[in-house]
Design an enzyme around this catalytic site. Structure first.
Site, PDB file in Angstrom:
ATOM      1  N   ASP A  69       0.844  -1.174   0.000  1.00 16.46           N
ATOM      2  CA  ASP A  69       0.000   0.000   0.000  1.00 16.46           C
ATOM      3  C   ASP A  69       0.891   1.241   0.000  1.00 16.46           C
ATOM      4  O   ASP A  69       2.024   1.194   0.482  1.00 16.46           O
ATOM      5  CB  ASP A  69      -0.929   0.037   1.217  1.00 16.46           C
ATOM      6  CG  ASP A  69      -2.072   1.015   1.007  1.00 16.46           C
ATOM      7  OD1 ASP A  69      -3.005   0.669   0.259  1.00 16.46           O
ATOM      8  OD2 ASP A  69      -2.015   2.128   1.548  1.00 16.46           O
ATOM      9  N   GLN A  70       0.340   2.310  -0.539  1.00 19.92           N
ATOM     10  CA  GLN A  70       1.082   3.568  -0.593  1.00 19.92           C
ATOM     11  C   GLN A  70       0.177   4.701  -0.148  1.00 19.92           C
ATOM     12  O   GLN A  70      -0.987   4.773  -0.550  1.00 19.92           O
ATOM     13  CB  GLN A  70       1.577   3.855  -2.009  1.00 19.92           C
ATOM     14  CG  GLN A  70       2.388   5.135  -2.111  1.00 19.92           C
ATOM     15  CD  GLN A  70       2.916   5.334  -3.512  1.00 19.92           C
ATOM     16  OE1 GLN A  70       2.169   5.658  -4.410  1.00 19.92           O
ATOM     17  NE2 GLN A  70       4.212   5.134  -3.694  1.00 19.92           N
TER      18      GLN A  70
END
Length: 191
Positions: A69-70
């Site tokens: 995830d970012q």
């Protein structure tokens, strides 16, 4: 060797993982990506990466599952995927002339292992005019990208600098850290 699964529907993460030339499947993780009250951007990225990997590992317990995830961090505020043109324009206006820290986490869940790594990328966005923002958004349409920009495309023209020790982290999957996690799970990319 257990199968490798990427817990993601992101085409960007798929393209990055394909660089390692390992066979893998993709499975949608079906995880609520909403931030918890008061959750810091780095903690959010780590929690979601691990939650995605665990969700898919529950369906495929014998696999090596990667989740990632970012979150774009603008002075402690999490900026996610804009979704629309107007939201992307608003994000870019807020980021104009400022430093944004992209927190990218990758997790591996495999039999007997759950581990996570995080890469931090410091980006300085140049001062942007509304015309430059509009030209960029029409060209790249980065509505599915945290921070409303694709550094691997024309989005690079929005920036003054990028500082990172894992160059693919800004695109969405830090491959140096991913390789380290795969080795921990018993999968050597260079074997």
């Amino acid at each position: 060797m257990p199968p490798l699964i990427l817990a993601s529907t992101s085409r960007y993460r798929q393209e990055l993982l394909a660089r390692l030339r390992l066979p893998f499947a993709c499975v949608a993780p079906h995880v609520d990506e909403a931030a918890l009250p008061g959750e810091a951007p780095a903690a959010l990225a780590e929690r979601l990466a691990l939650a995605k990997a665990r969700a898919v590992a529950a369906l495929h317990p014998d696999a090596i599952v990667l989740g990632s995830d970012q979150v774009a961090d603008l002075a402690g505020e999490a900026l996610g995927k804009p979704g629309t043109h107007d939201a992307a324009a608003a994000q870019l206006r807020r980021m104009s002339g400022r430093e944004v820290v992209f927190q990218t986490a990758v997790a591996v869940v495999a039999p007997g292992l759950a581990a996570i790594e995080r890469a931090e990328v410091r980006v300085t966005v140049r001062a942007l005019t509304d015309a430059a923002i509009e030209t960029y958004l029409q060209a790249d349409q980065p509505y599915d990208c945290a921070g409303s920009a694709k550094v691997e495309s024309l989005g690079i023209a929005l920036l003054d600098s990028v500082v990172s020790d894992d160059p693919t982290a800004l695109i969405g999957l830090p491959l140096i850290r991913t390789c380290a996690l795969l080795r921990r799970a018993g999968l050597e990319p260079l074997a």
